[in-house]
Design a protein around this motif. Structure first.
Motif, short mmCIF file in Angstrom:
data_model
loop_
_atom_site.label_atom_id
_atom_site.label_comp_id
_atom_site.label_asym_id
_atom_site.label_seq_id
_atom_site.Cartn_x
_atom_site.Cartn_y
_atom_site.Cartn_z
N SER A 23 -7.70 2.03 2.57
CA SER A 23 -6.51 2.40 1.76
C SER A 23 -7.31 2.93 0.50
CB SER A 23 -5.87 1.42 1.20
OG SER A 23 -4.84 1.70 0.21
N PHE A 57 0.87 -1.24 -0.05
CA PHE A 57 -0.16 0.06 0.20
C PHE A 57 1.10 1.30 0.17
CE2 PHE A 57 -0.49 -0.92 4.89
CZ PHE A 57 0.65 -0.16 5.06
N THR A 117 -7.23 3.49 -3.36
CA THR A 117 -6.68 2.42 -4.53
C THR A 117 -6.13 2.98 -5.65
OG1 THR A 117 -8.99 2.21 -5.19
CG2 THR A 117 -8.33 0.56 -3.58
N TYR A 127 -0.31 4.54 -1.61
CA TYR A 127 -1.77 5.12 -1.39
C TYR A 127 -2.09 5.71 -0.19
CZ TYR A 127 -2.38 1.67 -5.06
OH TYR A 127 -2.02 1.10 -6.29
N LEU A 187 -10.19 -0.03 -0.28
CA LEU A 187 -10.00 -1.37 0.10
C LEU A 187 -9.97 -1.08 1.87
CD1 LEU A 187 -8.66 -4.04 -0.35
CD2 LEU A 187 -6.36 -2.84 -0.26
#
Length: 127
Positions: free
Chosen positions: A97, A28, A99, A31, A116
């Motif tokens: 998160s 991740f 995306t 992001y 997410l």
């Protein structure tokens, strides 16, 4: 990519917890991420967010000065340090998160921005 939140629990008012959110199956790093919380019958509310590089952060007024969001991209981990917990902080906490990559450091508090989500971890604060 999957997100998993850990280390919720039962504490007394005034105590601390540190939530973790770990990404598996990918990264991740690129992001913006955030923590939201939800109580029964209420909509999910923004708690804190952080830019992809950790430079920008934002915290809800209700937790400013008590909670702090941070991340370590090398470890694919997001944290929420929660100090001086109060009964009104009792909720299921979710990490989330975005995306799509975007630049800048301005955190969005709009939950629709986050595509997410982790499974949630319950925090219960007794008085």
């Amino acid at each position: 990519v999957q997100l998993q939140a850990f280390w919720g629990g039962l504490v007394q008012a005034g105590e601390s917890l540190r939530l973790s959110c770990v990404a598996s199956g990918g990264t991740f790093n690129n992001y913006f991420m955030a923590w939201f919380r939800q109580t029964s019958g209420q909509s999910r509310e923004f708690v804190a967010g952080i830019s992809w590089n950790g430079v920008g952060t934002a915290h809800a007024d209700s937790v400013k000065g008590r909670f702090a969001i941070s991340r370590d991209n090398a470890k694919n981990t997001l944290w929420l340090q929660m100090n001086n917990l109060q009964p009104e902080d009792t909720a299921v906490y979710y990490c989330a998160s975005e995306t799509q990559w975007r630049g800048g450091v301005i955190v969005s508090i709009d939950r629709s921005r986050y595509g997410l989500w982790g499974q949630g971890t319950l925090v219960t604060v007794s008085s």
